[in-house]
Design an enzyme around this catalytic site. Structure first.
Site, PDB file in Angstrom:
ATOM      1  N   LYS A  91       0.802  -1.230   0.000  1.00 41.74           N
ATOM      2  CA  LYS A  91       0.000   0.000   0.000  1.00 41.74           C
ATOM      3  C   LYS A  91       0.834   1.279   0.000  1.00 41.74           C
ATOM      4  CE  LYS A  91      -4.506  -1.421   1.538  1.00 41.74           C
ATOM      5  NZ  LYS A  91      -4.366  -2.831   1.959  1.00 41.74           N
ATOM      6  N   GLU A 113      -9.573   7.200   4.094  1.00 37.59           N
ATOM      7  CA  GLU A 113     -10.465   6.296   4.810  1.00 37.59           C
ATOM      8  C   GLU A 113      -9.699   5.012   5.034  1.00 37.59           C
ATOM      9  OE1 GLU A 113     -10.409   6.289   1.464  1.00 37.59           O
ATOM     10  OE2 GLU A 113     -10.107   4.124   1.305  1.00 37.59           O
ATOM     11  N   SER A 379       1.390  -9.834  -1.151  1.00 33.66           N
ATOM     12  CA  SER A 379       1.078  -8.410  -0.964  1.00 33.66           C
ATOM     13  C   SER A 379       1.470  -7.863   0.400  1.00 33.66           C
ATOM     14  CB  SER A 379      -0.401  -8.172  -1.218  1.00 33.66           C
ATOM     15  OG  SER A 379      -1.196  -9.023  -0.399  1.00 33.66           O
TER      16      SER A 379
END
Ligand SMILES: *Cc1c(COP(=O)(O)O)cnc(C)c1O
Length: 395
Positions: A91, A113, A379
């Site tokens: 991310k 968010e 990931s």
């Protein structure tokens, strides 16, 4: 040549995408759409972004040949180690990109968010690095469930604001973030955490994550002499790690792109997040895509054991890959993901995030041969999921 890499000028991948937003957001979203490519291609931007990816995130992440897993699977299996990124997942590639871009747009205040808190932590991290005000909206229920990530965000200097309406989870936090952006249009940038939302977010986020497949191609070439694998496997929540892992292979038809959704308790159990299997075309968070909804268009609450896959839609690129058949969409249940997570820990000494464990579970669902070279996008790391793994171990 037809390409899967880019949407058209209005942000459509085939019939999916676009920008379905309230009037009050037009100025912000249009400013972003008008300027993002020019800023991202600017030499000084690229330099700053690449330097942070290298020295702060720790890129390139290794492409690791998993020998024992390969022997069992009967194909050569590589793991793309996004779990080794700073903050523990892919991310941060996107949050660094968007926050640098926000700086070029003159924005001084960052909002985001978050559901499980992973995107919130990545955003708070980069805001600390850049000395920017950071506000993270998070459902009240998620704040209770994800205390360690709330503590991290606060330690990093972010303000965490609870969303107390509706189901008090991710979609309510998203609504609050949108409301904030409407009220603070000139000084604020809204960092969206996946390849979802109105155009240009899906394309912008995919471009910040494409580094995953860019590196994979070079590393494969170095290790095997061939830059193309036969398969790339990635889990799909909104679809950003998959978009990054697929990006430079999208227009290489020999590469099978395998997206793995969360089946929860089972695709038809009523407790699942397998969007392509259950979803219909609709509009969610500003774009047209596939989403899980009732007959009269109410969003169905998704379920997955992994918070990062617990989302009722997928990004428009993935809806397009699904509907054209370019992507192969599989799914894995909670139980299959847990088993794959435990198995990787014991065979390769790597504890994967539960999201990534869904991608690993797909290795058993493909018919692979010794001639196949498979890249699995790992990931994220599993530290955040230890309590869930331990709970499963004690059952
Ligand atoms: C958030 C997250 C995901 C899901 O998001 P995508 O946008 O689909 O990539 C997957 N894995 C990890 C480790 C995450 O934190």
């Amino acid at each position: 040549m037809e390409t899967y890499q880019h949407p058209d000028a209005r942000g459509y991948y085939g019939q999916f995408g676009g920008a379905y937003i309230p009037e009050m957001l037009h100025r912000n979203v249009e400013e972003l759409a008008a300027r993002y490519t020019e800023i991202m291609e600017d030499e000084s931007f690229r330099k700053e972004f690449d330097a942070l990816l290298k020295d702060y995130v720790g890129r390139p992440t290794p492409l690791f040949r998993a020998e024992r897993l390969s022997a069992e699977t009967g194909a050569t299996v590589f793991l793309k180690r996004e779990d080794l990124c700073h903050t523990g997942a892919h991310k941060i590639n996107n949050t660094i990109g968007q926050i640098l871009l926000a700086g070029r747009l003159g924005k001084k205040r960052i909002i985001a968010e978050t559901g499980a808190g992973q995107h919130g932590v990545a955003t708070a991290t980069v805001c600390a690095l850049k000395g920017l005000e950071c506000i993270v909206y998070m459902g009240e229920k998620d704040i209770e469930r994800q205390a360690p990530n709330v503590a991290r965000m606060k330690m990093l200097g972010a303000t965490v604001i609870p969303a107390v309406s509706g189901s008090k989870t991710l979609k309510d936090a998203t609504n609050e973030a949108i409301r904030d952006w409407i009220n603070n249009p000139s000084d604020t940038h809204y960092v969206i955490g996946s390849v979802v939302g109105p155009h240009p977010y899906p394309d912008m986020v995919a471009r910040f994550q494409q580094v995953i497949s860019y590196e994979t191609k070079q590393q494969l070439k170095e290790i095997t002499g061939n830059e193309l694998p036969t398969h790339v496997i990635a889990c799909v929540g909104g679809g950003s790690n998959a978009a990054g892992a697929f990006y430079h292979f999208l227009d290489e038809p020999s590469v099978q792109l395998v997206a793995v959704e969360a089946a929860g308790h089972g695709v038809h159990s009523g407790m699942s997040a397998a969007t392509t299997q259950l979803g219909k075309t609709g509009i969610l968070h500003g774009s047209k895509s596939l989403l899980m909804q009732t007959e009269d268009g109410q969003v169905i609450e998704p379920h997955s054991i992994s918070a990062g896959l617990d989302y009722p839609g997928i990004g428009p690129l993935h809806a397009h890959l699904f509907s054209t058949g370019r992507g192969t969409f599989l799914n894995a249940t909670d139980e299959e993901a847990l088993a794959a997570g435990f198995h990787l820990a014991k065979t390769e000494g790597i504890i994967p995030a539960l999201e990534s464990a869904h991608a690993l579970a797909a290795l058993n669902k493909l018919e692979l041969t010794p001639a196949d070279t498979v890249v699995v996008c790992l990931s994220g790391r599993g530290d955040k999921d230890l309590a869930t793994y331990m709970h499963a171990m004690n059952q």
